[in-house]
Write a protein that holds these residues in place. Structure first.
Motif, short mmCIF file in Angstrom:
data_model
loop_
_atom_site.label_atom_id
_atom_site.label_comp_id
_atom_site.label_asym_id
_atom_site.label_seq_id
_atom_site.Cartn_x
_atom_site.Cartn_y
_atom_site.Cartn_z
N GLU A 1 -17.35 -13.42 -1.05
CA GLU A 1 -18.18 -12.70 -1.80
C GLU A 1 -17.35 -11.88 -3.17
N PRO A 2 -17.65 -12.34 -4.48
CA PRO A 2 -16.84 -11.81 -5.47
C PRO A 2 -16.98 -10.32 -5.86
N ALA A 3 -18.30 -9.65 -5.38
CA ALA A 3 -18.56 -8.40 -5.66
C ALA A 3 -17.76 -7.40 -4.83
N PHE A 4 -17.05 -7.64 -3.93
CA PHE A 4 -16.31 -7.02 -3.18
C PHE A 4 -14.99 -6.76 -3.74
N TYR A 5 -14.28 -7.78 -4.57
CA TYR A 5 -13.18 -7.59 -5.16
C TYR A 5 -13.29 -6.62 -6.39
N VAL A 6 -12.01 -5.97 -6.13
CA VAL A 6 -12.00 -4.75 -7.47
C VAL A 6 -11.11 -5.39 -8.53
N ASP A 7 -10.50 -6.78 -8.37
CA ASP A 7 -9.67 -7.19 -9.43
C ASP A 7 -9.67 -8.93 -9.23
N THR A 8 -9.03 -9.72 -9.94
CA THR A 8 -8.96 -11.14 -9.82
C THR A 8 -7.75 -11.48 -9.52
N GLY A 9 -7.10 -10.79 -8.53
CA GLY A 9 -5.76 -11.22 -7.99
C GLY A 9 -5.95 -12.22 -6.96
N ALA A 10 -4.61 -12.71 -6.84
CA ALA A 10 -4.59 -13.97 -5.74
C ALA A 10 -4.86 -13.40 -4.30
N PRO A 11 -5.51 -14.06 -3.50
CA PRO A 11 -5.60 -13.83 -2.14
C PRO A 11 -4.37 -13.92 -1.33
N THR A 12 -3.81 -12.71 -1.29
CA THR A 12 -2.50 -12.79 -0.46
C THR A 12 -2.31 -11.48 0.60
N HIS A 13 -3.48 -10.83 0.87
CA HIS A 13 -3.58 -9.97 2.02
C HIS A 13 -4.50 -10.15 2.96
N ALA A 14 -4.53 -9.85 3.99
CA ALA A 14 -5.66 -9.98 4.84
C ALA A 14 -6.09 -8.67 5.66
N PHE A 15 -7.39 -8.56 6.05
CA PHE A 15 -7.72 -7.48 6.66
C PHE A 15 -7.24 -7.62 8.23
N VAL A 16 -6.95 -6.45 8.70
CA VAL A 16 -6.83 -6.36 10.16
C VAL A 16 -7.67 -5.41 10.81
N PRO A 17 -8.16 -6.17 11.88
CA PRO A 17 -7.87 -7.29 12.86
C PRO A 17 -8.92 -8.73 12.39
N SER B 1 -7.55 -9.92 -2.22
CA SER B 1 -6.51 -9.86 -3.22
C SER B 1 -5.84 -8.44 -2.81
N GLU B 2 -4.64 -8.11 -3.11
CA GLU B 2 -3.90 -7.16 -2.65
C GLU B 2 -4.78 -5.57 -2.72
N LYS B 3 -5.20 -5.45 -4.26
CA LYS B 3 -5.74 -4.56 -4.63
C LYS B 3 -7.25 -4.20 -4.14
N SER B 4 -7.74 -5.31 -3.68
CA SER B 4 -9.09 -4.92 -2.89
C SER B 4 -9.05 -4.74 -1.39
N VAL B 5 -7.86 -5.27 -0.77
CA VAL B 5 -7.72 -4.72 0.75
C VAL B 5 -7.23 -3.19 0.72
N LYS B 6 -6.54 -2.97 -0.30
CA LYS B 6 -6.17 -1.71 -0.14
C LYS B 6 -7.24 -0.51 -0.63
N TYR B 7 -8.04 -0.84 -1.47
CA TYR B 7 -9.21 -0.22 -1.74
C TYR B 7 -10.30 -0.05 -0.59
N TRP B 8 -10.48 -1.09 -0.02
CA TRP B 8 -11.51 -1.04 1.20
C TRP B 8 -11.04 -0.19 2.37
N SER B 9 -9.58 -0.23 2.76
CA SER B 9 -8.98 0.42 3.63
C SER B 9 -9.05 1.72 3.66
N GLU B 10 -9.48 2.45 2.27
CA GLU B 10 -9.27 3.62 2.13
C GLU B 10 -11.01 4.34 2.19
N ILE B 11 -12.02 3.37 2.14
CA ILE B 11 -13.25 3.76 2.05
C ILE B 11 -13.81 4.15 3.50
N PRO B 12 -14.16 5.31 3.72
CA PRO B 12 -14.81 5.68 5.11
C PRO B 12 -16.22 5.45 4.89
#
Length: 424
Positions: free
Chosen positions: A356-372, A378-389
């Motif tokens: 889902e492109p709308a959830f990406y905050v940038d166009t970076g490569a898919p290098t990170h995974a959500f846990v679990p 992308s790295e910037k996208s996982v870091k963004y969403w991991s901070e959102i309550p």
């Protein structure tokens, strides 16, 4: 599926004006069984051929049911505030040529433009889980967009039903403001959070607020359906901005402006990134077999695992092919697995690309995974969403994967992937 307008950002000016899109969190590009009609994972708001907005006009104080019927028979939009058995305040709404109105809710009746049902965390295995008792209102909220630039979008709690009425009964939270106009809240409320700094990696979460029927902003009630409203927040508004989140108590929507979507990756871009990873021929460091991410189509559906599917040890990030050893627990075989590379013990899960492109905050490569859950972006996208309550239940908040709504691990919300290249 994705709208063709997203593939081509440089659309000719004759195309209808796009106000923005509402995207439901927890779906990886489409509903599990596909998008159908008004029920889908994303809804684009375009300028209507003819304005259908409404604005408050006259106020009636009614003392008998017959009076109420006389007002409702006019066929105009109205909001009814029942103060007691013997008194109802009805606010009539007249046509507004300068705005377009879009309604969101659980009902499939005609006034609803975007049908939203409860999101089940991780429920994307192709079977749509039946919710026995939904907490989403049938007529949950409405978004009103100005037809002229800058096309400001505002959100309001509650939507007009098939009789063009919003009805707040005796038990609903309602009040008269100092300036004399009536207002109220819906049963489970419509919560909104505007990120500080827009929708980008550097942004920080805003504060969750509740939106009233008339669009004012309030602090949260003590519990989701308490009858006492929170306090009025005078310096905040109901104007949606890129990245605003709207929670309907059962589903959370992300608002993306047309300008914001211009900067998101296209479906073609995500497909190119997938092919680029696969072209590098990552290998399982143990089995030495080549790994490959499944097609976007299969990733969206979370269909059966493929032989070349990448798996990851989430505690360390080492990417492998599937193998059946290293168990530390017989009951839950993949929750405690020992990585053959570094001996770290933790969950072992298949990797799926975030489609889902709308959830990406940038166009970076898919290098990170959500846990679990193992969704990759992308790295910037996982870091963004991991901070959102995100709201959960009636009063809890926690971070979640936007692609499947699975609650993120409190200690480690994401993991950096470590691929091994081909040996030859």
């Amino acid at each position: 599926m994705f709208s063709s307008s997203q593939e081509e950002h440089c659309a000719p000016s004759k195309d209808p004006v796009k106000y923005g899109e509402l995207v439901v969190l927890g779906y990886n590009g489409s509903l599990p069984n596909g998008d159908r009609g008004r029920r889908k994972s994303r809804f684009a708001l375009f300028k209507r051929t003819k304005a259908n907005g409404v604005k408050p006009s006259s106020v009636h104080i009614l003392n008998t049911p017959q009076d109420s019927k006389a007002v409702n028979c006019k066929g105009q939009h109205s909001i009814s505030y029942t103060l007691s058995r013997h008194q109802t305040v009805v606010v009539e709404y007249s046509h507004d040529k300068d705005t377009d109105m879009f309604q969101i809710g659980r009902s499939t009746e005609n006034p609803i433009d975007f049908v939203v049902t409860d999101t089940v965390a991780g429920g994307q295995d192709g079977e749509e889980t039946q919710i026995t008792q939904s907490t989403i209102s049938r007529f949950a909220c409405r978004v009103v967009c100005e037809r002229n630039p800058p096309y400001t979008a505002r959100i309001y709690a509650a939507g007009f039903d098939s009789s063009k009425n919003i009805f707040l009964g005796e038990k609903a939270a309602k009040w008269k403001n100092p300036d004399g106009h009536m207002d109220g809240l819906t049963t489970n409320g419509v919560l909104v959070m505007h990120p500080k700094g827009g929708f980008m990696e550097e942004s920080k979460p805003g504060v969750w607020r509740e939106i009233s029927v008339c669009g004012d902003v309030y602090t949260l009630r003590e519990t989701r359906s308490a009858q006492t409203p929170g306090k009025l927040v005078e310096n905040e508004s109901n104007i949606l901005q890129d990245g605003s989140l709207v929670d309907l108590c059962g589903a959370t929507l992300l608002w993306r402006t047309a300008e914001g979507l211009f900067h998101t990756p296209t479906q073609k871009h995500l497909e190119a990134l997938r092919q680029e990873i696969n072209a590098a021929r990552p290998q399982c460091p143990v089995g030495l077999n080549t790994l490959a991410f499944p097609s976007m189509q299969r990733s969206r559906a979370l269909s059966s695992l493929e032989d070349k599917q990448p798996w990851v040890y989430l505690a360390c990030g080492h990417v492998h092919g599937y193998h059946n050893w290293g168990h530390r627990s017989e009951r839950e075989p993949n929750t405690q697995r020992e990585c053959p590379m570094c001996r770290v013990v933790g969950p072992y899960v298949p990797l799926w690309l975030g489609c889902e492109p709308a959830f990406y905050v940038d166009t970076g490569a898919p290098t990170h995974a959500f846990v679990p859950c193992g969704h990759v972006c992308s790295e910037k996208s996982v870091k963004y969403w991991s901070e959102i309550p995100l709201p959960h239940g009636t009063h809890a908040f926690h971070a979640a994967c936007p692609f499947c709504a699975t609650q993120l691990s409190p200690s480690q919300g994401w993991s950096k992937l470590i691929f091994q290249g081909p040996v030859d």
